[in-house]
Motif scaffolding. Structure first.
Motif, PDB file in Angstrom:
ATOM      1  N   GLY A   1       0.824  -1.203   0.000  1.00 36.19           N
ATOM      2  CA  GLY A   1       0.000   0.000   0.000  1.00 36.19           C
ATOM      3  C   GLY A   1       0.862   1.258   0.000  1.00 36.19           C
ATOM      4  O   GLY A   1       2.093   1.197   0.184  1.00 36.19           O
ATOM      5  N   LEU A   2       0.240   2.393  -0.215  1.00 35.30           N
ATOM      6  CA  LEU A   2       0.948   3.679  -0.265  1.00 35.30           C
ATOM      7  C   LEU A   2       0.367   4.610   0.798  1.00 35.30           C
ATOM      8  O   LEU A   2      -0.845   4.666   0.992  1.00 35.30           O
ATOM      9  CB  LEU A   2       0.814   4.320  -1.651  1.00 35.30           C
ATOM     10  CG  LEU A   2       1.347   3.500  -2.827  1.00 35.30           C
ATOM     11  CD1 LEU A   2       1.032   4.195  -4.140  1.00 35.30           C
ATOM     12  CD2 LEU A   2       2.853   3.289  -2.694  1.00 35.30           C
ATOM     13  N   ALA A   3       1.256   5.356   1.479  1.00 30.10           N
ATOM     14  CA  ALA A   3       0.809   6.240   2.571  1.00 30.10           C
ATOM     15  C   ALA A   3       1.473   7.601   2.446  1.00 30.10           C
ATOM     16  O   ALA A   3       2.571   7.727   1.895  1.00 30.10           O
ATOM     17  CB  ALA A   3       1.145   5.608   3.919  1.00 30.10           C
ATOM     18  N   TRP A   4       0.760   8.609   2.973  1.00 29.78           N
ATOM     19  CA  TRP A   4       1.317   9.976   3.042  1.00 29.78           C
ATOM     20  C   TRP A   4       1.721  10.265   4.479  1.00 29.78           C
ATOM     21  O   TRP A   4       0.994   9.974   5.424  1.00 29.78           O
ATOM     22  CB  TRP A   4       0.267  10.979   2.587  1.00 29.78           C
ATOM     23  CG  TRP A   4       0.749  12.402   2.644  1.00 29.78           C
ATOM     24  CD1 TRP A   4       1.352  13.115   1.657  1.00 29.78           C
ATOM     25  CD2 TRP A   4       0.669  13.291   3.774  1.00 29.78           C
ATOM     26  NE1 TRP A   4       1.648  14.384   2.086  1.00 29.78           N
ATOM     27  CE2 TRP A   4       1.242  14.526   3.389  1.00 29.78           C
ATOM     28  CE3 TRP A   4       0.167  13.161   5.072  1.00 29.78           C
ATOM     29  CZ2 TRP A   4       1.337  15.608   4.238  1.00 29.78           C
ATOM     30  CZ3 TRP A   4       0.261  14.251   5.924  1.00 29.78           C
ATOM     31  CH2 TRP A   4       0.845  15.462   5.503  1.00 29.78           C
TER      32      TRP A   4
ATOM     33  N   THR B   1       5.740   3.508   1.656  1.00 28.09           N
ATOM     34  CA  THR B   1       4.995   2.307   1.280  1.00 28.09           C
ATOM     35  C   THR B   1       4.723   1.478   2.522  1.00 28.09           C
ATOM     36  O   THR B   1       5.535   1.446   3.458  1.00 28.09           O
ATOM     37  CB  THR B   1       5.783   1.461   0.258  1.00 28.09           C
ATOM     38  OG1 THR B   1       7.009   1.032   0.847  1.00 28.09           O
ATOM     39  CG2 THR B   1       6.056   2.256  -1.008  1.00 28.09           C
ATOM     40  N   LEU B   2       3.564   0.820   2.537  1.00 22.46           N
ATOM     41  CA  LEU B   2       3.188  -0.051   3.657  1.00 22.46           C
ATOM     42  C   LEU B   2       2.889  -1.445   3.105  1.00 22.46           C
ATOM     43  O   LEU B   2       2.102  -1.605   2.177  1.00 22.46           O
ATOM     44  CB  LEU B   2       1.933   0.486   4.363  1.00 22.46           C
ATOM     45  CG  LEU B   2       2.053   1.834   5.080  1.00 22.46           C
ATOM     46  CD1 LEU B   2       0.685   2.251   5.610  1.00 22.46           C
ATOM     47  CD2 LEU B   2       3.045   1.758   6.228  1.00 22.46           C
ATOM     48  N   GLN B   3       3.526  -2.442   3.672  1.00 24.35           N
ATOM     49  CA  GLN B   3       3.277  -3.814   3.252  1.00 24.35           C
ATOM     50  C   GLN B   3       2.257  -4.424   4.201  1.00 24.35           C
ATOM     51  O   GLN B   3       2.526  -4.607   5.387  1.00 24.35           O
ATOM     52  CB  GLN B   3       4.578  -4.624   3.261  1.00 24.35           C
ATOM     53  CG  GLN B   3       4.400  -6.026   2.697  1.00 24.35           C
ATOM     54  CD  GLN B   3       5.728  -6.666   2.364  1.00 24.35           C
ATOM     55  OE1 GLN B   3       6.317  -6.435   1.317  1.00 24.35           O
ATOM     56  NE2 GLN B   3       6.224  -7.481   3.275  1.00 24.35           N
ATOM     57  N   ILE B   4       1.080  -4.751   3.673  1.00 21.10           N
ATOM     58  CA  ILE B   4       0.005  -5.294   4.500  1.00 21.10           C
ATOM     59  C   ILE B   4      -0.012  -6.814   4.350  1.00 21.10           C
ATOM     60  O   ILE B   4      -0.028  -7.336   3.233  1.00 21.10           O
ATOM     61  CB  ILE B   4      -1.344  -4.691   4.083  1.00 21.10           C
ATOM     62  CG1 ILE B   4      -1.323  -3.174   4.356  1.00 21.10           C
ATOM     63  CG2 ILE B   4      -2.491  -5.357   4.810  1.00 21.10           C
ATOM     64  CD1 ILE B   4      -2.566  -2.458   3.948  1.00 21.10           C
ATOM     65  N   GLU B   5       0.011  -7.496   5.493  1.00 25.21           N
ATOM     66  CA  GLU B   5       0.047  -8.961   5.512  1.00 25.21           C
ATOM     67  C   GLU B   5      -1.217  -9.491   6.165  1.00 25.21           C
ATOM     68  O   GLU B   5      -1.699  -8.933   7.143  1.00 25.21           O
ATOM     69  CB  GLU B   5       1.268  -9.455   6.282  1.00 25.21           C
ATOM     70  CG  GLU B   5       2.599  -8.962   5.703  1.00 25.21           C
ATOM     71  CD  GLU B   5       3.783  -9.387   6.566  1.00 25.21           C
ATOM     72  OE1 GLU B   5       3.534  -9.916   7.678  1.00 25.21           O
ATOM     73  OE2 GLU B   5       4.923  -9.192   6.139  1.00 25.21           O
ATOM     74  N   VAL B   6      -1.730 -10.623   5.603  1.00 26.77           N
ATOM     75  CA  VAL B   6      -2.941 -11.249   6.151  1.00 26.77           C
ATOM     76  C   VAL B   6      -2.702 -12.751   6.304  1.00 26.77           C
ATOM     77  O   VAL B   6      -2.183 -13.391   5.380  1.00 26.77           O
ATOM     78  CB  VAL B   6      -4.160 -11.007   5.246  1.00 26.77           C
ATOM     79  CG1 VAL B   6      -5.370 -11.761   5.779  1.00 26.77           C
ATOM     80  CG2 VAL B   6      -4.462  -9.518   5.145  1.00 26.77           C
ATOM     81  N   ASN B   7      -3.069 -13.268   7.460  1.00 29.79           N
ATOM     82  CA  ASN B   7      -3.010 -14.721   7.705  1.00 29.79           C
ATOM     83  C   ASN B   7      -4.411 -15.218   8.049  1.00 29.79           C
ATOM     84  O   ASN B   7      -5.192 -14.514   8.711  1.00 29.79           O
ATOM     85  CB  ASN B   7      -2.068 -15.032   8.869  1.00 29.79           C
ATOM     86  CG  ASN B   7      -0.671 -15.392   8.369  1.00 29.79           C
ATOM     87  OD1 ASN B   7      -0.450 -15.503   7.161  1.00 29.79           O
ATOM     88  ND2 ASN B   7       0.256 -15.556   9.294  1.00 29.79           N
ATOM     89  N   LEU B   8      -4.706 -16.467   7.598  1.00 29.85           N
ATOM     90  CA  LEU B   8      -5.974 -17.114   7.945  1.00 29.85           C
ATOM     91  C   LEU B   8      -5.708 -18.260   8.899  1.00 29.85           C
ATOM     92  O   LEU B   8      -4.734 -19.006   8.742  1.00 29.85           O
ATOM     93  CB  LEU B   8      -6.655 -17.642   6.686  1.00 29.85           C
ATOM     94  CG  LEU B   8      -7.189 -16.601   5.690  1.00 29.85           C
ATOM     95  CD1 LEU B   8      -7.830 -17.310   4.517  1.00 29.85           C
ATOM     96  CD2 LEU B   8      -8.179 -15.688   6.354  1.00 29.85           C
ATOM     97  N   MET B   9      -6.604 -18.408   9.870  1.00 31.36           N
ATOM     98  CA  MET B   9      -6.443 -19.484  10.853  1.00 31.36           C
ATOM     99  C   MET B   9      -7.828 -20.043  11.177  1.00 31.36           C
ATOM    100  O   MET B   9      -8.813 -19.294  11.104  1.00 31.36           O
ATOM    101  CB  MET B   9      -5.819 -18.934  12.150  1.00 31.36           C
ATOM    102  CG  MET B   9      -4.450 -18.284  11.954  1.00 31.36           C
ATOM    103  SD  MET B   9      -4.079 -17.094  13.263  1.00 31.36           S
ATOM    104  CE  MET B   9      -5.185 -15.764  12.814  1.00 31.36           C
ATOM    105  N   PRO B  10      -7.900 -21.326  11.495  1.00 34.45           N
ATOM    106  CA  PRO B  10      -9.179 -21.867  11.941  1.00 34.45           C
ATOM    107  C   PRO B  10      -9.639 -21.139  13.196  1.00 34.45           C
ATOM    108  O   PRO B  10      -8.838 -20.824  14.067  1.00 34.45           O
ATOM    109  CB  PRO B  10      -8.855 -23.330  12.257  1.00 34.45           C
ATOM    110  CG  PRO B  10      -7.604 -23.622  11.487  1.00 34.45           C
ATOM    111  CD  PRO B  10      -6.831 -22.359  11.432  1.00 34.45           C
ATOM    112  N   GLY B  11     -10.893 -20.829  13.253  1.00 31.30           N
ATOM    113  CA  GLY B  11     -11.381 -20.075  14.417  1.00 31.30           C
ATOM    114  C   GLY B  11     -12.876 -19.866  14.368  1.00 31.30           C
ATOM    115  O   GLY B  11     -13.619 -20.700  13.831  1.00 31.30           O
ATOM    116  N   LYS B  12     -13.308 -18.679  14.849  1.00 35.46           N
ATOM    117  CA  LYS B  12     -14.737 -18.386  14.973  1.00 35.46           C
ATOM    118  C   LYS B  12     -15.156 -17.146  14.177  1.00 35.46           C
ATOM    119  O   LYS B  12     -16.152 -16.503  14.465  1.00 35.46           O
ATOM    120  CB  LYS B  12     -15.095 -18.179  16.440  1.00 35.46           C
ATOM    121  CG  LYS B  12     -14.818 -19.389  17.309  1.00 35.46           C
ATOM    122  CD  LYS B  12     -15.155 -19.087  18.766  1.00 35.46           C
ATOM    123  CE  LYS B  12     -14.849 -20.295  19.655  1.00 35.46           C
ATOM    124  NZ  LYS B  12     -15.147 -20.015  21.076  1.00 35.46           N
TER     125      LYS B  12
END
Length: 780
Positions: free
Chosen positions: A606-609, A616-627
Motif C-alpha cells: 500500500g501507499l501512505a502519506w 509504502t506499507l506492506q500489508i500482511e494477512v493470515n488465515l487461521m481456523p477459528g470463529k
C-alpha cells in the motif's frame, strides 16, 4: 425695646456691607450719593447705608435693596479727581428701611431703629453677663477669632488684641462681626439677624466655616509650594542643561515638546492622526512634573511619529525582473511563481487592484518562508516577518491598551513601524501554530487583519487611531490547514507546496545548498567537491523528509569534517563520492523497502502519506481456523480499522460469486498486520489494500509483487479518492514499483504532475474493487 423712626440721607452700597462698630472708607461716584453726603455734612453727619441686592443696578428701587442697613457717621470726606468722593464712615447701629421718602436730588429714607432703654442685654430678652452660658459664648468666640487672626492676613494683631480685651458679650459680638473678613452677602446675613442668641450661633458657624476654609487653604498652599519648588528646580536644571548644550555647540536645544510638534507638522498622516498627536503633546507639556506619566506619553508620541501613516515605497512592476529573481532563488514551485507573476501583471495594468492574501501550505523545509523573502525582493518591497507560532494573547495582534503598565503596539503595527512604509510585504509565519486562551481569540483578531474589506481601518488598541493595512501584501505560511478556523481560511488564497522529488532536491542542493554551506564553512569549490551521486545517496539513505532542511544539515556535516581534514592532513582538495560518503556521514540511516521479488499470497503493497513525504506499507494477512474474528495489529487508527471491517463485509457480500462456502467466515479467523508496529498509522487510503490482501488469503491467489495501490473502499466495493498522490507515487517509484492503482477520481491529479514523477510508472485508475482484483492478482 423702643422703636424710633428717623429720616436720613441714604447711600445704596454696591458689593459691600457695613455693620455697627465697623470703621471703613469707600469711594462714591454716583451723583445722588454725592448729594446725600453733602446733605449729611450740612446736618449731623449721620447717613443710612444699605446694600444693593445686585451690584450692576445703577438707580435701585426699594425692592432692589436689602431691608436692613446701618446708620453711620461720616468722619471724613476727601475729593478725588473725576468727581469721586472718598468718605470715612463709622457704623453705629442697625436700622430697618421702611420707605424711600424721595429720590431727587438725593435719596432720603425713613428708617426704624430699635434702641434699648436701660440695659444692653435685658435679663428677660438678652444674654446675661454673669450667666455660665454667656461666659462660654465669650470664651468660644475669643478662641475662634484668635485662631482666625493667626491664619488670616486680613485681621491685624492689634485688632485681635483689642477684641480679646472685650468682656461685654454684645460688644464682643458686634466687634467680631465688624472685623471678620467675609463676603458682603454673608456680612448682610449677620446684619439681618436681630436676636442676640441666633446672631451668636450664626457668627460661630461663620467663624468655624472660615477657619475650616483657612485650614484647607493652608494644606493646598503647602502642596502647591512643594510642587512649584519641584517644577522650579526642574526648570532651572533644564535651563542650565540648555546653556551647557549651547556652550558645547550642540544644536539640539529645542525642547522635546517643540521637537514633537515640529515632527508632527512634517508627518505624512491624516488630519485625525495629527489631531491625536497634538492632543497628546499638550498632555505631555502639562505632565512635566510626573516622571511616570511623562515617560508613558513620550513613548506613545514617539511610536505614533515612527508609524508610516501615508509613507509608501514605490513598487516594481517589472515582470521580467521578478521572474528572474524567483527562478534564480527557487527551483520548481511553478504554481507559486505563476501566481506571483499574475499578481504583478494585474498591478501593472490597474496600478492598484486588491492586494491578495496568499497562504503557502506545505510540509516543513519546502521553502515557504524563503519564497516570501524572494517575493519581496522581486517586488522591491520591504520585508517583515512575524512569527505567530505559540501566540495565544489577542493583544499580540491588536496591541495593549494604554491603561496597562508596559503597554505596547501589536505585532502588526510594530511590523509596519519596522518596515517604515505602509505597503510592505508582511509574512505571517506559522499561522496554524497560533492558538487561543482566556486572554482572547488570536484567530478572531487575525480576521480583521486579513480581510480586505476591514483592514483599511484596522484599529490597534495602543495607537487608538485606524491603521490602513489595505496596501500591505500579506503572505501566510502553514504546515497544515486543519487547525485554522474556517472563517480565517476563507479569507486567504491557498497555494499548496508539495514535497520535492529526488531530482528537485538534487537541483536545489547543487544550485543553493552546497554553495551556501561552502561559504558558511570557509571552503571553496576547488577545496571540496560533492558529486551528484553522493548527493543522491544523501537524499535516499541519510534523509527522509519532504523538504531539504535535513539535506542541508548533512551537507553542512560533510563540510565540517572536510574542513577539519584539510587543516589536519594539509589536503588541497577533497572529493566526496557515493563510495566514500560513509566516511563523512557514517552508516546509512534509512533504507527503502523495495518491492518483493516474488509474488505472494496475502501480501499487498500500500501507499501512505506522511508529514515527511510518501512511504509504502506492506500489508500482511493470515488465515487461521477459528470463529470468524478479525484481529488488527500494527498500531492502526480508527479509520484503518473501519476500512478493514468494510473490506471484510464487501468480501462476504461477493463470496458466492467466487465459490466461497457460506460458513467459511464462521470457521476462520483473519489476522491483518502492518509491519513497524511501533509507528502509529491511520488514514482513509488503505481500504482497497487491506481488502485485496484479505481476499488473496481467502482465495489463495498470489498478488503481483510489482503492484502498489491506494484508495478507500465502500461496502459496495466503490473506490473513493485520496490525497497526497504526488508523495505516494514518489514512494512507489523509489521502492521499485512498476504498476500503481489509484482511484479514478484522482486521475485529474495525475495530469497536473510532472513527467519526472510519472515516468516509469504504469498508473491505472480504478472505480470498483473488482477492477483492483483484476489488476492485482497474478493470472491463473
Amino acid at each position: 425695646m423702643e422703636k424710633i423712626l428717623e429720616s436720613l440721607p441714604m447711600i445704596p452700597l454696591r458689593g459691600m456691607t457695613i455693620l455697627p462698630e465697623m470703621v471703613v472708607h469707600f469711594d462714591i461716584s454716583r451723583k445722588k450719593s454725592i448729594e446725600a453726603v453733602q446733605e449729611a455734612m450740612v446736618g449731623d453727619q449721620r447717613i443710612f447705608l444699605v446694600t444693593q441686592r445686585e451690584v450692576e443696578t445703577e438707580e435701585p428701587q426699594q425692592k432692589e435693596l436689602f431691608e436692613i442697613g446701618t446708620i453711620g457717621t461720616i468722619k471724613q470726606v476727601i475729593k478725588l479727581p473725576k468727581k469721586i468722593l472718598r468718605i470715612l464712615v463709622v457704623g453705629e447701629e442697625r436700622a430697618m428701611l421702611r420707605n424711600i421718602e424721595c429720590g431727587e436730588p438725593y435719596m432720603r429714607a425713613l428708617v426704624e431703629v430699635e434702641r434699648e432703654e436701660k440695659k444692653e442685654l435685658p435679663e428677660e430678652e438678652g444674654i446675661q453677663e454673669q450667666d455660665p452660658q454667656t461666659e462660654a459664648l465669650v470664651r468660644n468666640l475669643k478662641e475662634m477669632f484668635a485662631e482666625l487672626g493667626v491664619k488670616s492676613p486680613k485681621v491685624s494683631k492689634e485688632t485681635v488684641a483689642q477684641i480679646l480685651d472685650i468682656d461685654d458679650p454684645k460688644k464682643l459680638v458686634r466687634q467680631i462681626c465688624a472685623n471678620i473678613p467675609l463676603p458682603y452677602r454673608e456680612l448682610q446675613e449677620l446684619l439681618n439677624e436681630g436676636d442676640p442668641w441666633k446672631l451668636y450661633e450664626l457668627l460661630s458657624f461663620k467663624l468655624a466655616n472660615e477657619l475650616q476654609i483657612m485650614n484647607i487653604k493652608e494644606e493646598l498652599q503647602v502642596k502647591v509650594k512643594e510642587r512649584v519648588d519641584k517644577h522650579q528646580r526642574e526648570y532651572i536644571l533644564r535651563e542650565q542643561l540648555k546653556l551647557i548644550r549651547e556652550e558645547l555647540g550642540d544644536d539640539t536645544t529645542m525642547s522635546d515638546a517643540e521637537e514633537f510638534e515640529a515632527a508632527t507638522k512634517k508627518l505624512e498622516a491624516s488630519k485625525e492622526v495629527k489631531e491625536k498627536l497634538m492632543k497628546e503633546i499638550k498632555r505631555f507639556k502639562n505632565s512635566m512634573g510626573s516622571a511616570a506619566e511623562t515617560s508613558v506619553i513620550r513613548t506613545y508620541i514617539e511610536t505614533m511619529l515612527e508609524m508610516p501613516w501615508d509613507k509608501k515605497k514605490e513598487e516594481s512592476y517589472d515582470l521580467t525582473y521578478a521572474k528572474e529573481v524567483l527562478e534564480k532563488e527557487h527551483y520548481g514551485l511553478e504554481e507559486v511563481k505563476e501566481r506571483v507573476l499574475e499578481y504583478l501583471a494585474v498591478r501593472t495594468l490597474t496600478q492598484k487592484g486588491n492586494t491578495p492574501i496568499l497562504c503557502l501550505v506545505g510540509p516543513p523545509g519546502t521553502g515557504k518562508t524563503s519564497i516570501a523573502r524572494s517575493l519581496a525582493k522581486a517586488l522591491h518591497k520591504p520585508y517583515v516577518r512575524i512569527s505567530l507560532g505559540g501566540v495565544k494573547d489577542e493583544a499580540e495582534i491588536r496591541g495593549h491598551r494604554k491603561t496597562y503598565v508596559g503597554a505596547m503596539p501589536g505585532r502588526i503595527a510594530n511590523g509596519l513601524k519596522t518596515a517604515g512604509v505602509k505597503n510592505p510585504l508582511m509574512l505571517l509565519d506559522e499561522i496554524d501554530k497560533a492558538s487561543s486562551d482566556y486572554k482572547g481569540d488570536t484567530f478572531s483578531a487575525l480576521l480583521e487583519v486579513l480581510d480586505s474589506e476591514q483592514n483599511y481601518k484596522f484599529r490597534d488598541h495602543y495607537l487608538e487611531v485606524p491603521v490602513d493595512l489595505s496596501e500591505v501584501l500579506f503572505v501566510t505560511t502553514a504546515n497544515s490547514l486543519q487547525t485554522i478556523p474556517r472563517p480565517l481560511l476563507d479569507r486567504m488564497e491557498i497555494i499548496e507546496i508539495s514535497s520535492y522529488t529526488e531530482n528537485e532536491k538534487e537541483h536545489i542542493a547543487d544550485r543553493h545548498l552546497i554553495p551556501k554551506q561552502l561559504e558558511r564553512h570557509g571552503l571553496s569549490e576547488e577545496q571540496l567537491q560533492i558529486s551528484k551521486n553522493a548527493v543522491g545517496k544523501m537524499i535516499r539513505s541519510y534523509t527522509k523528509e519532504a523538504g531539504v532542511r535535513q539535506l542541508e544539515r548533512k551537507i553542512g556535516a560533510v563540510c565540517r569534517k572536510s574542513a577539519k581534514e584539510i587543516l589536519e592532513k594539509d589536503r588541497k582538495k577533497i572529493r566526496v563520492t557515493e563510495k566514500n560518503i560513509e566516511k563523512y556521514l557514517g552508516k546509512e540511516i534509512f533504507t527503502y523497502e523495495m518491492a518483493n521479488e516474488t509474488d505472494e499470497v496475502g501480501i499487498v503493497r500500500g501507499l501512505a502519506w506522511t508529514s515527511v513525504g510518501g512511504d509504502t506499507l506492506q500489508i500482511e494477512v493470515n488465515l487461521m481456523p477459528g470463529k470468524g474474528e478479525l484481529l488488527l495489529t500494527g498500531q492502526l487508527g480508527d479509520v484503518m480499522k473501519e476500512s478493514a471491517m468494510a473490506g471484510i463485509s464487501y468480501i462476504r457480500s461477493i463470496s458466492e460469486k467466487y465459490g466461497i462456502e457460506a460458513d467459511y467466515f464462521e470457521k476462520h479467523d483473519f489476522h491483518v498486520h502492518i509491519p513497524e508496529g511501533a509507528v502509529p498509522k491511520d488514514g482513509p487510503s488503505a481500504g482497497i489494500t487491506m481488502a485485496t490482501a484479505i481476499f488473496s488469503a481467502i482465495l489463495d491467489r498470489k498478488v503481483r509483487a510489482d503492484v502498489a495501490m491506494t484508495g478507500e473502499i465502500t461496502l459496495r466495493g466503490r473506490v473513493l479518492p485520496i490525497g497526497g498522490l504526488k508523495e505516494k507515487l514518489l514512494a512507489a517509484k523509489n521502492a521499485g514499483i512498476k504498476k500503481v492503482l489509484i482511484p479514478a477520481r484522482n486521475k485529474r491529479d495525475v495530469e497536473e504532475l510532472s513527467a519526472e514523477i510519472t515516468k516509469g510508472l504504469e498508473i491505472i485508475p480504478v472505480e470498483q474493487m473488482e477492477e483492483v482484483l483484476e489488476h492485482a492478482f497474478v493470472p491463473e
